[in-house]
Design a protein around this motif. Structure first.
Motif, mmCIF file in Angstrom:
data_model
loop_
_atom_site.group_PDB
_atom_site.id
_atom_site.type_symbol
_atom_site.label_atom_id
_atom_site.label_comp_id
_atom_site.label_asym_id
_atom_site.label_seq_id
_atom_site.Cartn_x
_atom_site.Cartn_y
_atom_site.Cartn_z
ATOM 1 N N VAL A 91 0.853 -1.191 0.000
ATOM 2 C CA VAL A 91 0.000 0.000 0.000
ATOM 3 C C VAL A 91 0.887 1.238 0.000
ATOM 4 C CG1 VAL A 91 -1.787 1.293 1.216
ATOM 5 C CG2 VAL A 91 -1.811 -1.215 1.245
ATOM 6 N N GLN A 92 0.692 2.089 -0.978
ATOM 7 C CA GLN A 92 1.493 3.309 -1.102
ATOM 8 C C GLN A 92 0.587 4.511 -0.856
ATOM 9 O OE1 GLN A 92 3.498 3.115 -4.909
ATOM 10 N NE2 GLN A 92 4.680 1.303 -4.320
ATOM 11 N N LEU A 93 0.791 5.168 0.293
ATOM 12 C CA LEU A 93 -0.022 6.314 0.697
ATOM 13 C C LEU A 93 0.670 7.598 0.273
ATOM 14 C CD1 LEU A 93 -2.562 7.210 2.380
ATOM 15 C CD2 LEU A 93 -1.013 7.427 4.310
ATOM 16 N N ASN A 94 -0.037 8.404 -0.487
ATOM 17 C CA ASN A 94 0.481 9.688 -0.967
ATOM 18 C C ASN A 94 -0.242 10.782 -0.194
ATOM 19 O OD1 ASN A 94 1.997 11.378 -2.657
ATOM 20 N ND2 ASN A 94 0.336 11.537 -4.137
ATOM 21 N N ASN A 95 0.441 11.439 0.750
ATOM 22 C CA ASN A 95 -0.224 12.344 1.684
ATOM 23 C C ASN A 95 -0.039 13.809 1.314
ATOM 24 O OD1 ASN A 95 -1.814 12.361 4.165
ATOM 25 N ND2 ASN A 95 -0.112 13.512 5.027
ATOM 26 N N PHE A 96 -1.150 14.528 1.214
ATOM 27 C CA PHE A 96 -1.178 15.955 0.897
ATOM 28 C C PHE A 96 -1.521 16.751 2.157
ATOM 29 C CE2 PHE A 96 -2.126 13.737 -2.965
ATOM 30 C CZ PHE A 96 -1.903 14.572 -4.055
ATOM 31 N N ASP A 97 -1.222 18.040 2.162
ATOM 32 C CA ASP A 97 -1.828 18.879 3.195
ATOM 33 C C ASP A 97 -3.264 19.187 2.770
ATOM 34 O OD1 ASP A 97 0.051 21.289 1.635
ATOM 35 O OD2 ASP A 97 -2.087 21.655 1.893
ATOM 36 N N HIS A 98 -4.076 19.618 3.741
ATOM 37 C CA HIS A 98 -5.516 19.726 3.506
ATOM 38 C C HIS A 98 -5.862 20.626 2.325
ATOM 39 C CE1 HIS A 98 -6.778 17.393 6.895
ATOM 40 N NE2 HIS A 98 -6.169 18.169 7.767
ATOM 41 N N GLU A 99 -5.337 21.835 2.309
ATOM 42 C CA GLU A 99 -5.726 22.789 1.277
ATOM 43 C C GLU A 99 -5.252 22.334 -0.094
ATOM 44 O OE1 GLU A 99 -7.896 25.237 1.678
ATOM 45 O OE2 GLU A 99 -8.031 24.407 3.702
ATOM 46 N N ALA A 100 -4.047 21.781 -0.151
ATOM 47 C CA ALA A 100 -3.548 21.277 -1.429
ATOM 48 C C ALA A 100 -4.436 20.151 -1.941
ATOM 49 C CB ALA A 100 -2.109 20.797 -1.270
ATOM 50 N N TYR A 101 -4.912 19.331 -1.023
ATOM 51 C CA TYR A 101 -5.752 18.201 -1.414
ATOM 52 C C TYR A 101 -7.068 18.673 -2.023
ATOM 53 C CZ TYR A 101 -7.589 13.425 -1.176
ATOM 54 O OH TYR A 101 -8.087 12.180 -1.493
ATOM 55 N N LYS A 102 -7.703 19.663 -1.381
ATOM 56 C CA LYS A 102 -8.965 20.191 -1.905
ATOM 57 C C LYS A 102 -8.798 20.698 -3.331
ATOM 58 C CE LYS A 102 -10.678 21.733 2.618
ATOM 59 N NZ LYS A 102 -10.990 22.918 3.443
ATOM 60 N N ASN A 103 -7.651 21.321 -3.599
ATOM 61 C CA ASN A 103 -7.397 21.883 -4.919
ATOM 62 C C ASN A 103 -6.990 20.818 -5.927
ATOM 63 O OD1 ASN A 103 -7.903 24.520 -4.028
ATOM 64 N ND2 ASN A 103 -5.785 24.781 -3.344
ATOM 65 N N ALA A 104 -6.398 19.718 -5.432
ATOM 66 C CA ALA A 104 -5.821 18.720 -6.332
ATOM 67 C C ALA A 104 -6.757 17.579 -6.684
ATOM 68 C CB ALA A 104 -4.549 18.139 -5.703
ATOM 69 N N ILE A 105 -7.758 17.299 -5.844
ATOM 70 C CA ILE A 105 -8.487 16.042 -5.982
ATOM 71 C C ILE A 105 -9.148 15.871 -7.339
ATOM 72 C CG2 ILE A 105 -10.487 16.971 -4.724
ATOM 73 C CD1 ILE A 105 -10.984 14.042 -3.774
ATOM 74 N N ARG A 106 -9.832 16.884 -7.844
ATOM 75 C CA ARG A 106 -10.494 16.704 -9.131
ATOM 76 C C ARG A 106 -9.472 16.492 -10.247
ATOM 77 N NH1 ARG A 106 -15.419 17.161 -11.419
ATOM 78 N NH2 ARG A 106 -16.373 17.799 -9.451
ATOM 79 N N ASN A 107 -8.331 17.165 -10.139
ATOM 80 C CA ASN A 107 -7.296 16.997 -11.160
ATOM 81 C C ASN A 107 -6.728 15.590 -11.154
ATOM 82 O OD1 ASN A 107 -7.507 19.636 -12.064
ATOM 83 N ND2 ASN A 107 -5.968 20.399 -10.633
ATOM 84 N N PHE A 108 -6.371 15.074 -9.972
ATOM 85 C CA PHE A 108 -5.754 13.749 -9.992
ATOM 86 C C PHE A 108 -6.775 12.645 -10.251
ATOM 87 C CE2 PHE A 108 -5.812 13.986 -5.098
ATOM 88 C CZ PHE A 108 -6.753 12.979 -4.893
ATOM 89 N N LEU A 109 -8.048 12.861 -9.870
ATOM 90 C CA LEU A 109 -9.059 11.860 -10.197
ATOM 91 C C LEU A 109 -9.262 11.753 -11.702
ATOM 92 C CD1 LEU A 109 -11.832 12.453 -7.485
ATOM 93 C CD2 LEU A 109 -10.227 10.528 -7.629
ATOM 94 N N THR A 110 -9.036 12.853 -12.400
ATOM 95 C CA THR A 110 -9.212 12.877 -13.847
ATOM 96 C C THR A 110 -7.954 12.456 -14.586
ATOM 97 O OG1 THR A 110 -10.808 14.684 -13.625
ATOM 98 C CG2 THR A 110 -9.847 14.336 -15.805
ATOM 99 N N ALA A 111 -6.795 12.986 -14.149
ATOM 100 C CA ALA A 111 -5.571 12.809 -14.917
ATOM 101 C C ALA A 111 -4.755 11.589 -14.515
ATOM 102 C CB ALA A 111 -4.704 14.065 -14.781
ATOM 103 N N ASP A 112 -4.680 11.310 -13.218
ATOM 104 C CA ASP A 112 -3.816 10.227 -12.752
ATOM 105 C C ASP A 112 -4.402 9.636 -11.475
ATOM 106 O OD1 ASP A 112 -1.695 8.495 -12.475
ATOM 107 O OD2 ASP A 112 -0.381 9.965 -11.528
#
Length: 417
Positions: free
Chosen positions: A59-80
């Motif tokens: 299991v490889q956990l990729n941990n973001f800080d909260h605000e970065a995660y909110k901004n990144a989630i739609r992008n990574f769900l779509t792109a990678d």
């Protein structure tokens, strides 16, 4: 294994090369999350336990800080997309479900008996009859009360099941006569008053009404919405008068000092109450009273969830991990480490903590559903408009018609019919 993303969504080639040898003979499950240090340590322990039971999986956990995660989630769900991604239940997950970015995991629920084990979270994990989330931690809201204030006003302490709505209002009259605020809140930041509104709404019309109101599906001028404000208005004379000018910690001080008797708040406030000098001897907890008889009891409990992404590269092993996260043992260990409540009713909590114990009992038996709180269940602009209306009503109840009309216009603008 944990990697730190700090706002990026791409894993560096160096990290991939450094870990490839370790994962060479294993099947990999990738998991994107946004944990602070304490829950991150709990996640690492959970992963270690899972990998010990499933040595063929890495299991490889990729941990973001909260605000970065909110901004990144739609992008990574779509792109990678990773295999798994953290998010929230109910209406907060709906946009990703409707966009086809979160996958249906009804089979995980069915194969592991989760409809029973996670009974209180079924509604908040379900959209159009299918499950899209595994909830693993939440915390209760309810009424925290000062036993000394009850004694000072000559009011009987609540019983094990709390009090009835009529009794609560009668008690408010006694507190008012004694110069004690029956209900305190601090709404300068708006959100605390939404907790009171949500409970009045759910106790008047039930969980589904609350969810539909937050989703813009119900008119603010409907008879059902007016009934909520009618009951909200019964509390209005007994709420701390200057609540709009103070924050939630200021209101907590009023409860600590015995200037207020009851506070509708989340369990995170217990630490603040105790820092102010309260103890288990004079701090109590009860569920919000039933208003409409026969409506199944629902509770406010912001819930964290894990989701299978539609682009998962290893969905089979990711589902194994989801089932593990949902298990009673894993949730007992996780929530014991972070001081919150497991969603699995077969898990256990620290029996020495009366507030965790009471909260676990309240949430595990909430057959009406688990709400996520107004500003999680509603979109941001709509949530803010609603909370402004709730606050104004508690200050100016005579402006109800203007408030409802404004909210209805906002609804029609954001959710064209």
């Amino acid at each position: 294994m944990v990697r730190f993303a700090k706002g990026t969504i791409a894993l560096s080639a160096a990290l991939l090369m450094a870990t490839s040898a370790l994962a060479q003979d294993k099947r990999v499950v990738t998991w994107n999350a946004d944990y602070d240090p304490i829950p991150l340590a709990a996640a690492e322990a959970l992963i270690a336990d899972f990998e010990a039971a499933n040595p063929e999986i890495d299991v490889q956990l990729n941990n973001f800080d909260h605000e970065a995660y909110k901004n990144a989630i739609r992008n990574f769900l779509t792109a990678d997309p990773p295999d798994l991604a953290n998010w929230y239940a109910a209406n907060r997950m709906r946009p990703f479900v409707e966009a086809g970015l979160f996958a249906d995991i009804s089979d995980v629920w069915a194969d592991n008996g989760l409809t029973d084990a996670l009974a209180s979270s079924v509604l908040s994990s379900t959209i159009d009859g299918k499950q899209y989330a595994v909830p693993y931690t939440y915390y209760q809201w309810g009424i925290y009360y000062n036993r000394d204030a009850y004694k000072a006003a000559g009011v009987d302490l609540p019983g094990e099941g709390g009090v009835s709505w009529d009794q609560f209002l009668q008690n408010c009259e006694k507190f008012k006569a004694a110069g004690i605020d029956c209900v305190t809140t601090g709404s300068s930041a708006l959100w605390p008053v939404a907790g009171i509104f949500d409970y009045v709404s759910m106790r008047t019309n039930g969980y589904q009404f609350h969810s539909d109101l937050a989703a813009g599906k119900i008119s603010w001028t409907s008879p059902e919405a007016r009934a909520v404000f009618e009951n909200f208005g019964k509390l209005q004379p007994y709420v701390t008068a200057n609540h709009a000018a103070i924050d939630w910690q200021d209101a907590a001080a009023l409860l600590v000092q015995g200037k207020a008797a009851n506070y509708v708040m989340g369990n995170f406030a217990v630490g603040v109450f105790k820092e102010g000098g309260m103890t288990n001897d004079n701090l109590g907890f009860m569920v919000f009273p039933e208003i409409t008889a026969g409506i199944a009891r629902s509770e406010e409990a912001p819930t964290d969830t894990v989701h299978l992404t539609s682009g998962a590269k290893n969905p089979d092993d990711a589902k194994k991990l989801l089932a593990f996260i949902a298990s009673a043992d894993a949730q007992t260990k996780w929530n014991g480490a972070v001081g919150q409540l497991p969603t699995n009713k077969n898990a256990s909590v620290d029996a020495a903590d009366p507030f965790l114990t009471a909260g676990f009992q309240a949430l595990s038996t909430a057959t009406g559903g688990i709400a996520q709180f107004w500003d999680r269940d509603a979109d941001a602009e709509y949530a803010k408009a609603g909370m402004e209306g709730f606050q104004q009503f508690l200050v100016q109840p005579d402006q109800l018609e203007a408030i409802l009309e404004r909210l209805e216009q906002t609804r029609l603008r954001l959710y064209p019919q």
